[in-house]
Enzyme design. Structure first.
Site, PDB file in Angstrom:
ATOM      1  N   ASP A 185      -7.118   3.813  -4.759  1.00 52.79           N
ATOM      2  CA  ASP A 185      -7.675   3.769  -3.401  1.00 52.79           C
ATOM      3  C   ASP A 185      -8.263   5.162  -3.159  1.00 52.79           C
ATOM      4  O   ASP A 185      -8.488   5.917  -4.120  1.00 52.79           O
ATOM      5  CB  ASP A 185      -6.574   3.403  -2.385  1.00 52.79           C
ATOM      6  CG  ASP A 185      -7.132   3.147  -0.986  1.00 52.79           C
ATOM      7  OD1 ASP A 185      -7.852   2.152  -0.802  1.00 52.79           O
ATOM      8  OD2 ASP A 185      -6.869   3.944  -0.069  1.00 52.79           O
ATOM      9  N   LYS A 231       0.870  -1.183   0.000  1.00 50.06           N
ATOM     10  CA  LYS A 231       0.000   0.000   0.000  1.00 50.06           C
ATOM     11  C   LYS A 231       0.900   1.223   0.000  1.00 50.06           C
ATOM     12  O   LYS A 231       2.032   1.175   0.485  1.00 50.06           O
ATOM     13  CB  LYS A 231      -0.872   0.034   1.268  1.00 50.06           C
ATOM     14  CG  LYS A 231      -2.141   0.840   1.120  1.00 50.06           C
ATOM     15  CD  LYS A 231      -3.246  -0.012   0.545  1.00 50.06           C
ATOM     16  CE  LYS A 231      -4.573   0.700   0.535  1.00 50.06           C
ATOM     17  NZ  LYS A 231      -5.668  -0.234   0.300  1.00 50.06           N
TER      18      LYS A 231
HETATM   19  P1  NAD Z   1     -13.455   7.327  -2.511  1.00 47.89           P
HETATM   20  O1  NAD Z   1     -12.390   8.356  -2.396  1.00 47.89           O
HETATM   21  O2  NAD Z   1     -14.056   7.034  -3.838  1.00 47.89           O
HETATM   22  O3  NAD Z   1     -14.676   7.711  -1.523  1.00 47.89           O
HETATM   23  C1  NAD Z   1     -14.498   7.971  -0.169  1.00 47.89           C
HETATM   24  C2  NAD Z   1     -15.828   8.404   0.422  1.00 47.89           C
HETATM   25  O4  NAD Z   1     -15.646   8.546   1.833  1.00 47.89           O
HETATM   26  C3  NAD Z   1     -16.335   9.746  -0.074  1.00 47.89           C
HETATM   27  O5  NAD Z   1     -17.738   9.712  -0.177  1.00 47.89           O
HETATM   28  C4  NAD Z   1     -15.928  10.707   1.051  1.00 47.89           C
HETATM   29  O6  NAD Z   1     -16.761  11.852   1.135  1.00 47.89           O
HETATM   30  C5  NAD Z   1     -16.105   9.818   2.258  1.00 47.89           C
HETATM   31  N1  NAD Z   1     -15.319  10.284   3.414  1.00 47.89           N
HETATM   32  C6  NAD Z   1     -14.023  10.682   3.443  1.00 47.89           C
HETATM   33  N2  NAD Z   1     -13.695  11.096   4.679  1.00 47.89           N
HETATM   34  C7  NAD Z   1     -14.800  10.947   5.442  1.00 47.89           C
HETATM   35  C8  NAD Z   1     -15.097  11.206   6.806  1.00 47.89           C
HETATM   36  N3  NAD Z   1     -14.177  11.700   7.623  1.00 47.89           N
HETATM   37  N4  NAD Z   1     -16.352  10.944   7.256  1.00 47.89           N
HETATM   38  C9  NAD Z   1     -17.293  10.450   6.420  1.00 47.89           C
HETATM   39  N5  NAD Z   1     -17.066  10.189   5.123  1.00 47.89           N
HETATM   40  C10 NAD Z   1     -15.839  10.429   4.642  1.00 47.89           C
HETATM   41  O7  NAD Z   1     -12.844   6.002  -1.857  1.00 47.89           O
HETATM   42  P2  NAD Z   1     -13.262   4.479  -2.122  1.00 47.89           P
HETATM   43  O8  NAD Z   1     -12.402   3.938  -3.197  1.00 47.89           O
HETATM   44  O9  NAD Z   1     -14.744   4.364  -2.209  1.00 47.89           O
HETATM   45  O10 NAD Z   1     -12.755   3.802  -0.760  1.00 47.89           O
HETATM   46  C11 NAD Z   1     -13.539   3.824   0.431  1.00 47.89           C
HETATM   47  C12 NAD Z   1     -12.989   2.803   1.407  1.00 47.89           C
HETATM   48  O11 NAD Z   1     -13.003   1.514   0.815  1.00 47.89           O
HETATM   49  C13 NAD Z   1     -11.546   3.039   1.844  1.00 47.89           C
HETATM   50  O12 NAD Z   1     -11.411   2.636   3.179  1.00 47.89           O
HETATM   51  C14 NAD Z   1     -10.765   2.131   0.924  1.00 47.89           C
HETATM   52  O13 NAD Z   1      -9.509   1.766   1.469  1.00 47.89           O
HETATM   53  C15 NAD Z   1     -11.708   0.954   0.844  1.00 47.89           C
HETATM   54  N6  NAD Z   1     -11.508   0.091  -0.326  1.00 47.89           N
HETATM   55  C16 NAD Z   1     -11.625   0.574  -1.593  1.00 47.89           C
HETATM   56  C17 NAD Z   1     -11.470  -0.277  -2.678  1.00 47.89           C
HETATM   57  C18 NAD Z   1     -11.657   0.189  -4.102  1.00 47.89           C
HETATM   58  O14 NAD Z   1     -11.627  -0.668  -4.999  1.00 47.89           O
HETATM   59  N7  NAD Z   1     -11.878   1.453  -4.366  1.00 47.89           N
HETATM   60  C19 NAD Z   1     -11.165  -1.629  -2.456  1.00 47.89           C
HETATM   61  C20 NAD Z   1     -11.070  -2.092  -1.141  1.00 47.89           C
HETATM   62  C21 NAD Z   1     -11.254  -1.223  -0.093  1.00 47.89           C
END
Ligand code: NAD
Length: 517
Positions: free
Chosen positions: A225, A185
């Protein structure tokens, strides 16, 4: 001094400092104890193979920064500046404007002491672009099962400690998803919303310029991510392969690319889709998913796709919280309309759910008390604390985010018998389809979305069933899965069960292949 004046006390032993990483590793140690993990394997997995920290510098662009009302009043007589090439002005979410290209050239500019007024009437201070430096990371946790694999995060609150925790999570997740990768990561300490598109492109190119020495298509494969997406992946691929004679063999250097340049069908939705496959399987033993209600944190890639698929299957979304606010509608939120409001509305600069006309605004603290069948955390880590876990009125948590539940909250949820689909299986759909993308790139193939989804469904459900069998201590073999090798002789929590599955699969590599001394 007489004996009666002596006070006897035991000085407490030094306590190791608690960090995000040590907290995240608590479950590793519990599962390692449960299965009596080989001592040397434990040492190998306790700390990452490599921790890289490096720096990325870039030249920023000139920007216009709105000045406070008091200051602006001093410039109320300033003639309006008419910008000829308005396309060169890029509005940021915080109200600043980036001057791209030669936005002001050929315009009638009235400037006094570095201030100017735009047709909106707002007074701005012109800040000349300076060079800036950002801290960047790549943690490579373990490669016993295959090349390091894991996302690139652009966020203000990142640290070596956090990336160590997230890289280790990837080692467990790739083992659970049964894809031939290890864990990694990394990313940059930056708030991407404070920079223009071209600035982020320049920062990304420079980031890859430094990262190139550390990664490779069979060594370490980044993906999107938080704060990164397919556009960033395209730039990373370009920078990695630029000028290379065999650049088309290098498409697999990153996953999560646009389908037009070697990305896989179904990858954008994969994490949300994978989560839904687990939820579907969870309800398969009970009633149907139709009519079930859920609340959601995060409406980004994972949250919005999970919401779209779940509501498409008849579930109802009651409340959503994101970085900028929280909305609620007891009759169910219209998710396609919310998607339009957040992603297809140029006025919604923050891409937030806040202000959505089909719901009412509530406080973030109220989100946790909404009565629903399920909570899907899909934002950042550490959001569900012990205190919040006490308040929740849901029966199931399906963790879309990485590490959303603190260890203390986990204990509370177990006591309250709230079921859990832990992150390392619930959000493993993303890395699973990343693996499909990587194979397609290696073979120069393109699979259909139906193909991808049917493989993903089988992979998610098979591994989730093994985890549930470990949890219930019911090892068995069916047409779809075989959990007999993994049960530990007693019932354990689903989070422990998921970690047991990961550790047994990783340990096999060390025990069968041995160590290179
Ligand atoms: P993203 O950047 O597309 O979206 C993040 C979302 O979280 C947004 O809606 C943002 O407004 C919200 N957010 C950020 N800070 C916040 C806070 N303090 N309080 C409330 N909401 C908040 O990110 P994503 O790709 O959707 O990833 C979200 C989570 O899923 C992360 O933990 C990431 O590590 C995990 N994840 C993502 C993937 C992927 O394929 N994108 C895969 C596995 C895990």
């Amino acid at each position: 001094m007489s004996e009666s004046e002596i006070v006897h006390m035991r000085v407490p032993p030094p306590q190791p400092k608690k960090t995000v990483f040590t907290e995240a590793m608590e479950i590793f140690h519990r599962a390692a104890d449960l299965i009596g993990l080989d001592k040397r394997v434990r040492l190998e997995l306790e700390e990452p193979d490599y921790e890289h920290i490096f720096y990325v510098s870039t030249k920023l662009k000139d920007r216009l920064v709105p000045v406070p009302a008091e200051e602006a009043a001093k410039f109320s007589d300033l003639p309006i500046t008419q910008v000829r090439d308005a396309g060169g002005l890029e509005m940021l979410a915080d109200g600043k404007i980036i001057l791209n290209g030669r936005a002001l050239l050929g315009s009638d500019v009235s400037i006094r002491r570095g201030h100017l007024r735009l047709p909106s009437g707002t007074v701005y201070q012109l800040i000349p672009g300076e060079s800036a430096r950002f801290k960047a990371y790549r943690v490579q946790h373990n490669q016993a099962r295959g090349p390091y694999k894991g996302g690139i995060r652009y966020h203000r609150e990142v640290s070596l400690d956090l990336f160590k925790a997230l890289a280790a999570e990837m080692t467990w997740k790739t083992a659970i998803a049964e894809v031939p990768f290890g864990g990694g990561k990394g990313g940059i300490q930056i708030d991407p919303r404070q920079y223009g598109r071209e600035e982020m492109q320049a920062i990304t190119l420079r980031f890859m310029y430094r990262l190139k020495a550390l990664i490779g298509t069979n060594i370490d494969i980044p993906a999107p991510d938080v704060g990164t997406n397919g556009e960033i992946m395209a730039l990373m691929y370009r920078q990695y392969s630029d000028g290379e004679r065999e650049r088309h063999n290098m498409r697999g250097i990153v996953t999560g690319k646009d389908t037009r340049i070697g990305g896989s069908e179904g990858r954008v939705k994969a994490t949300g889709q994978g989560l839904v496959y687990c939820v579907e399987d969870y309800f398969a033993d009970r009633e149907s998913l139709r009519g079930k209600s859920f609340i959601l944190q995060g409406f980004g890639n994972v949250g919005s796709n999970a919401a779209e698929i779940l509501t498409g299957m008849g579930a109802r979304l009651l409340a959503v919280n994101d970085a900028d606010g929280t909305i609620y509608n007891g009759d169910g939120i219209d998710v396609p309309a919310l998607l339009k409001y957040v992603y297809e509305n140029p006025g919604n600069l923050k891409k937030s759910v806040l202000g959505f006309p089909g719901a009412q605004k509530i406080e973030k603290k109220d989100l946790w008390e909404v009565q629903a069948d399920m909570l899907v955390p899909a934002a950042l880590g550490g959001e569900i604390t012990g205190e919040i876990a006490e308040k929740l009125k849901v029966k199931l948590i399906a963790e879309g985010a990485n590490g959303p539940t603190t260890p203390e909250a986990d204990r509370v949820l177990q006591r309250r018998a709230i079921d859990m689909i832990p992150d390392i299986i619930a959000n493993a759909g993303g890395v699973t389809v990343s693996y499909y993308e990587w194979i397609q790139n290696k073979r120069m193939e393109g699979w259909t979305e139906a193909d991808v989804n049917s493989k993903l469904e089988l992979a998610m459900k098979r591994n989730y069933r093994i985890i549930r069998d470990i949890s219930k201590n019911t090892g068995r073999r069916t047409d779809m899965h075989d959990s007999r090798r993994f049960v530990v002789g007693k019932e354990v929590s689903t989070r422990e069960a998921a970690m047991v599955l990961a550790l047994k699969r990783i340990e096999a590599h060390y025990l069968l292949e041995g160590f290179s001394q």
